[in-house]
Write a protein that holds these residues in place. Sequence first.
Motif, PDB file in Angstrom:
ATOM      1  N   ASP A 233     -23.157   3.114   4.745  1.00  0.00           N
ATOM      2  CA  ASP A 233     -23.517   1.988   5.601  1.00  0.00           C
ATOM      3  C   ASP A 233     -23.678   2.423   7.059  1.00  0.00           C
ATOM      4  N   ALA A 234     -23.217   3.611   7.409  1.00  0.00           N
ATOM      5  CA  ALA A 234     -23.351   4.138   8.770  1.00  0.00           C
ATOM      6  C   ALA A 234     -24.739   4.695   9.056  1.00  0.00           C
ATOM      7  N   ILE A 235     -25.611   4.774   8.060  1.00  0.00           N
ATOM      8  CA  ILE A 235     -26.893   5.465   8.236  1.00  0.00           C
ATOM      9  C   ILE A 235     -27.760   4.831   9.336  1.00  0.00           C
TER      10      ILE A 235
ATOM     11  N   VAL B  42     -32.755  -0.919  11.747  1.00  0.00           N
ATOM     12  CA  VAL B  42     -32.514   0.245  10.892  1.00  0.00           C
ATOM     13  C   VAL B  42     -31.174   0.019  10.213  1.00  0.00           C
ATOM     14  N   ASP B  43     -31.192  -0.024   8.877  1.00  0.00           N
ATOM     15  CA  ASP B  43     -29.979  -0.414   8.162  1.00  0.00           C
ATOM     16  C   ASP B  43     -29.960   0.177   6.759  1.00  0.00           C
TER      17      ASP B  43
ATOM     18  N   ARG C 256     -14.779   4.695   3.458  1.00  0.00           N
ATOM     19  CA  ARG C 256     -14.610   6.117   3.705  1.00  0.00           C
ATOM     20  C   ARG C 256     -15.413   6.493   4.936  1.00  0.00           C
ATOM     21  N   ASP C 257     -15.010   7.547   5.572  1.00  0.00           N
ATOM     22  CA  ASP C 257     -15.704   8.043   6.761  1.00  0.00           C
ATOM     23  C   ASP C 257     -16.726   9.096   6.333  1.00  0.00           C
ATOM     24  N   GLY C 258     -17.956   8.971   6.785  1.00  0.00           N
ATOM     25  CA  GLY C 258     -18.984   9.956   6.502  1.00  0.00           C
ATOM     26  C   GLY C 258     -19.936   9.537   5.400  1.00  0.00           C
ATOM     27  N   LEU C 259     -21.122  10.111   5.468  1.00  0.00           N
ATOM     28  CA  LEU C 259     -22.160   9.813   4.481  1.00  0.00           C
ATOM     29  C   LEU C 259     -21.869  10.501   3.152  1.00  0.00           C
ATOM     30  N   SER C 260     -22.423   9.939   2.099  1.00  0.00           N
ATOM     31  CA  SER C 260     -22.357  10.568   0.778  1.00  0.00           C
ATOM     32  C   SER C 260     -23.181  11.859   0.821  1.00  0.00           C
TER      33      SER C 260
END
Length: 161
Positions: free
Chosen positions: A18-20, A61-62, A126-130
């Motif tokens: 979701d941070a992307i 952007v989402d 979680r912190d960070g992208l997959s």
Amino acid sequence: MNPRLLILGLGNRMRGDDAIGLMLTAMLQTRPDVDLRLCEETDALTLAHDLIEHDGPVLAVDCADMGIAAGEHRLFPATEARLACKARGLSTHGIGLADGLALAEALGRRGETWVFGVQPADTDLRDGLSPALSHRLPALAAALADAVRQLTETTANDVTG
């Protein structure tokens, strides 16, 4: 009217992919021809306010659940985001982008609004992208830069032409 493109980076850094939207938008900070705003954990009412405040074109952007392969992206008019949300729940945040878009329109927003949506693999806490999105990050950044270039050229032509 403000003809500059406003780019809204949406997301939550503690929800994996979701941070992307935040990450991709932050990568555009060297562009002097657009306005950027990072909207971390923004609710629909705040998003609607941001949309109404800017009467020019907007690109949101989402991370968006579009039923495509993880890391794939789509650029589409905001009207399609509202339709998809009604059909299958486009947002990963519950009340989110589509609701903010609809509220802004109901309150009088008339400017053109686009969505650059990225399909997530994992939006758990979680912190960070997959790995899937981390691997695609350079390609997604290039695709977003192309979309911004396309939209800013269209906006410039609309103002001068």
